[in-house]
Design a protein around this motif. Structure first.
Motif, PDB file in Angstrom:
ATOM      1  N   GLN A 143      -7.067   5.787  11.269  1.00  0.00           N
ATOM      2  CA  GLN A 143      -6.755   5.947   9.850  1.00  0.00           C
ATOM      3  C   GLN A 143      -5.721   4.914   9.456  1.00  0.00           C
ATOM      4  O   GLN A 143      -4.626   4.878  10.041  1.00  0.00           O
ATOM      5  N   VAL A 144      -6.036   4.058   8.512  1.00  0.00           N
ATOM      6  CA  VAL A 144      -5.071   3.050   8.089  1.00  0.00           C
ATOM      7  C   VAL A 144      -3.812   3.736   7.564  1.00  0.00           C
ATOM      8  O   VAL A 144      -3.872   4.798   6.934  1.00  0.00           O
ATOM      9  N   ARG A 145      -2.668   3.111   7.819  1.00  0.00           N
ATOM     10  CA  ARG A 145      -1.383   3.654   7.375  1.00  0.00           C
ATOM     11  C   ARG A 145      -0.547   2.565   6.711  1.00  0.00           C
ATOM     12  O   ARG A 145      -0.587   1.400   7.110  1.00  0.00           O
ATOM     13  N   SER A 146       0.212   2.966   5.697  1.00  0.00           N
ATOM     14  CA  SER A 146       1.108   2.031   5.012  1.00  0.00           C
ATOM     15  C   SER A 146       2.049   1.379   6.020  1.00  0.00           C
ATOM     16  O   SER A 146       2.580   2.051   6.918  1.00  0.00           O
ATOM     17  N   ASN A 147       2.268   0.077   5.864  1.00  0.00           N
ATOM     18  CA  ASN A 147       3.108  -0.637   6.816  1.00  0.00           C
ATOM     19  C   ASN A 147       3.591  -1.942   6.175  1.00  0.00           C
ATOM     20  O   ASN A 147       2.897  -2.952   6.201  1.00  0.00           O
ATOM     21  N   GLY A 148       4.797  -1.892   5.604  1.00  0.00           N
ATOM     22  CA  GLY A 148       5.349  -3.072   4.967  1.00  0.00           C
ATOM     23  C   GLY A 148       5.630  -4.200   5.938  1.00  0.00           C
ATOM     24  O   GLY A 148       5.490  -5.378   5.583  1.00  0.00           O
TER      25      GLY A 148
ATOM     26  N   MET B 295       0.884  -1.157   0.000  1.00  0.00           N
ATOM     27  CA  MET B 295       0.000   0.000   0.000  1.00  0.00           C
ATOM     28  C   MET B 295       0.923   1.208   0.000  1.00  0.00           C
ATOM     29  O   MET B 295       1.704   1.409   0.929  1.00  0.00           O
ATOM     30  N   VAL B 296       0.838   2.013  -1.038  1.00  0.00           N
ATOM     31  CA  VAL B 296       1.845   3.034  -1.313  1.00  0.00           C
ATOM     32  C   VAL B 296       1.430   4.404  -0.759  1.00  0.00           C
ATOM     33  O   VAL B 296       0.373   4.930  -1.108  1.00  0.00           O
ATOM     34  N   ASN B 297       2.275   4.944   0.107  1.00  0.00           N
ATOM     35  CA  ASN B 297       2.154   6.358   0.512  1.00  0.00           C
ATOM     36  C   ASN B 297       0.765   6.733   0.997  1.00  0.00           C
ATOM     37  O   ASN B 297       0.186   7.727   0.557  1.00  0.00           O
TER      38      ASN B 297
ATOM     39  N   ALA C  19      10.439   1.678   0.428  1.00  0.00           N
ATOM     40  CA  ALA C  19      10.724   0.277   0.769  1.00  0.00           C
ATOM     41  C   ALA C  19      10.016  -0.147   2.044  1.00  0.00           C
ATOM     42  O   ALA C  19       9.617  -1.306   2.193  1.00  0.00           O
ATOM     43  N   SER C  20       9.804   0.809   2.961  1.00  0.00           N
ATOM     44  CA  SER C  20       9.144   0.481   4.226  1.00  0.00           C
ATOM     45  C   SER C  20       7.660   0.186   4.059  1.00  0.00           C
ATOM     46  O   SER C  20       7.009  -0.276   4.995  1.00  0.00           O
ATOM     47  N   HIS C  21       7.108   0.465   2.875  1.00  0.00           N
ATOM     48  CA  HIS C  21       5.690   0.215   2.621  1.00  0.00           C
ATOM     49  C   HIS C  21       5.449  -1.105   1.903  1.00  0.00           C
ATOM     50  O   HIS C  21       4.296  -1.502   1.730  1.00  0.00           O
ATOM     51  N   ALA C  22       6.499  -1.786   1.479  1.00  0.00           N
ATOM     52  CA  ALA C  22       6.370  -2.981   0.651  1.00  0.00           C
ATOM     53  C   ALA C  22       6.775  -4.239   1.403  1.00  0.00           C
ATOM     54  O   ALA C  22       7.497  -4.187   2.407  1.00  0.00           O
ATOM     55  N   ALA C  23       6.317  -5.371   0.885  1.00  0.00           N
ATOM     56  CA  ALA C  23       6.707  -6.676   1.422  1.00  0.00           C
ATOM     57  C   ALA C  23       6.744  -7.665   0.272  1.00  0.00           C
ATOM     58  O   ALA C  23       6.130  -7.452  -0.779  1.00  0.00           O
ATOM     59  N   ILE C  24       7.476  -8.751   0.470  1.00  0.00           N
ATOM     60  CA  ILE C  24       7.502  -9.819  -0.523  1.00  0.00           C
ATOM     61  C   ILE C  24       6.097 -10.405  -0.666  1.00  0.00           C
ATOM     62  O   ILE C  24       5.421 -10.685   0.331  1.00  0.00           O
ATOM     63  N   LYS C  25       5.650 -10.547  -1.891  1.00  0.00           N
ATOM     64  CA  LYS C  25       4.308 -11.060  -2.156  1.00  0.00           C
ATOM     65  C   LYS C  25       4.141 -12.464  -1.563  1.00  0.00           C
ATOM     66  O   LYS C  25       5.065 -13.276  -1.611  1.00  0.00           O
TER      67      LYS C  25
END
Length: 339
Positions: free
Chosen positions: A285-290, A99-101, A121-127
């Protein structure tokens, strides 16, 4: 130096689904701390159409400035195309979801309805292993919303919606009602509550009963035939995935000490009644979180949490996808596929 381009879905003015156009746009680059992702699928979420409409549901002081043309979209799944300086844990070719930005970049920056997107990078994870891009792209915002409401807030940012932070409540052995249970957030909320040991009552239209029974709900209420607040009492928690002014109708279904979590809290006017009844009303409020997406990936990979897909559309048909969203009564998620 010539600017590299990509295909993207953009809008040049606020409006309905028809303002979205499939066209060439500048291709982003991975800056320090970012990865560039070749998008294979992009999930749709309510903030996408709030953005397209000009955030008309938000108070004036909350409406961010938008620079046109703008690209909507937060949820993506794809492959890492490039890695920016200072990034570790990702390599070119890795399959990722994110979930981006959000919410910090909700009105600008690199967005998901495109062939490429630059992702912190902190917003992403390996699929998740074995989960295709369509289902992975359907997960991030809705799944993180349910997880952050029910299990782990995942951050210490000030809550713009209420004076104190949102605090999840214990679920094991409790009775939880989920309103709008077949939608994006709702169908994840019922699965998470079951995983955490709750007895779950799902409220949705009758056509969604089979899905929700398959997801493990203990009781189903067809709101077209039965008004849930007339027949249910002594609940520990109500998760109202629809929210808004009508959430207050669920207050009388809760026991003293119970909680109401309206996912969309704007317009809720039942705080005085909640105080009288001894019920907590809380939202976040949902927040991006890798890191949380990485934690959730094994649950998605194993099938312990499943992503329901209402329908998919090619990115070029983005206006049709938004028109489908406007019809409502979704069963799970809408997803754009990206060539």
């Amino acid at each position: 130096m010539s600017v590299q381009t990509m295909k993207a879905a953009r809008f040049h003015a606020f409006g309905g689904p028809g303002v979205l156009v499939y066209e060439d746009a500048p291709r982003p680059e991975a800056r320090a701390g970012e990865i560039l992702v070749r998008v294979r699928a992009a999930g749709l979420n309510p903030p996408d159409w709030y953005f397209r409409e000009g955030f008309t549901s938000l108070p004036d002081e909350w409406r961010p400035k938008v620079d046109f043309p703008a690209i909507p979209g937060t949820d993506i799944s794809g492959e890492v195309e490039a890695v920016g300086d200072g990034v570790s844990g990702f390599s070119i070719g890795d399959e990722v979801y994110a979930m981006v930005n959000f919410p910090e970049g909700m009105a600008g920056g690199s967005r998901g309805y495109a062939q490429y997107v630059a992702v912190p990078a902190s917003h992403a994870a390996i699929k998740p292993v074995g989960v295709d891009h369509v289902h992975a792209a359907g997960a991030p915002m809705s799944l993180l919303t349910a997880w952050q409401f029910l299990v782990d807030l995942g951050h210490e940012e000030a809550n713009p919606l209420q004076p104190g932070p949102h605090v999840p409540v214990p679920l094991d052995g409790r009775t939880v009602l989920v309103n709008g249970a077949a939608g994006g957030v709702g169908h994840f909320a019922v699965q998470i509550a079951k995983l955490k040991g709750a007895r779950v009552i799902a409220v949705a239209s009758g056509k969604h009963e089979a899905l929700l029974r398959d997801l493990g709900v203990d009781e189903f209420i067809d709101y077209g035939k039965t008004t849930p607040e007339d027949v249910v009492r002594d609940l520990d928690l109500v998760v109202d995935s629809l929210g808004g002014p009508t959430s207050s109708r669920f207050l009388r279904t809760l026991k003293r000490g119970g909680a109401l979590f309206p996912v969309f809290p704007l317009g809720f006017d039942g705080h005085d009644e909640a105080d009288t009844l001894g019920v907590t009303v809380s939202a976040t409020q949902v927040r991006s979180n890798g890191a949380q997406l990485a934690e959730l990936a094994p649950l998605l990979a194993s099938g312990a949490i499943r992503v329901a897909i209402d329908s998919t559309y090619p990115l070029a048909d983005v206006s049709k996808a938004h028109a489908r969203a406007a019809e409502g009564h979704l069963q799970g998620k809408l997803v754009l596929t990206v060539d």
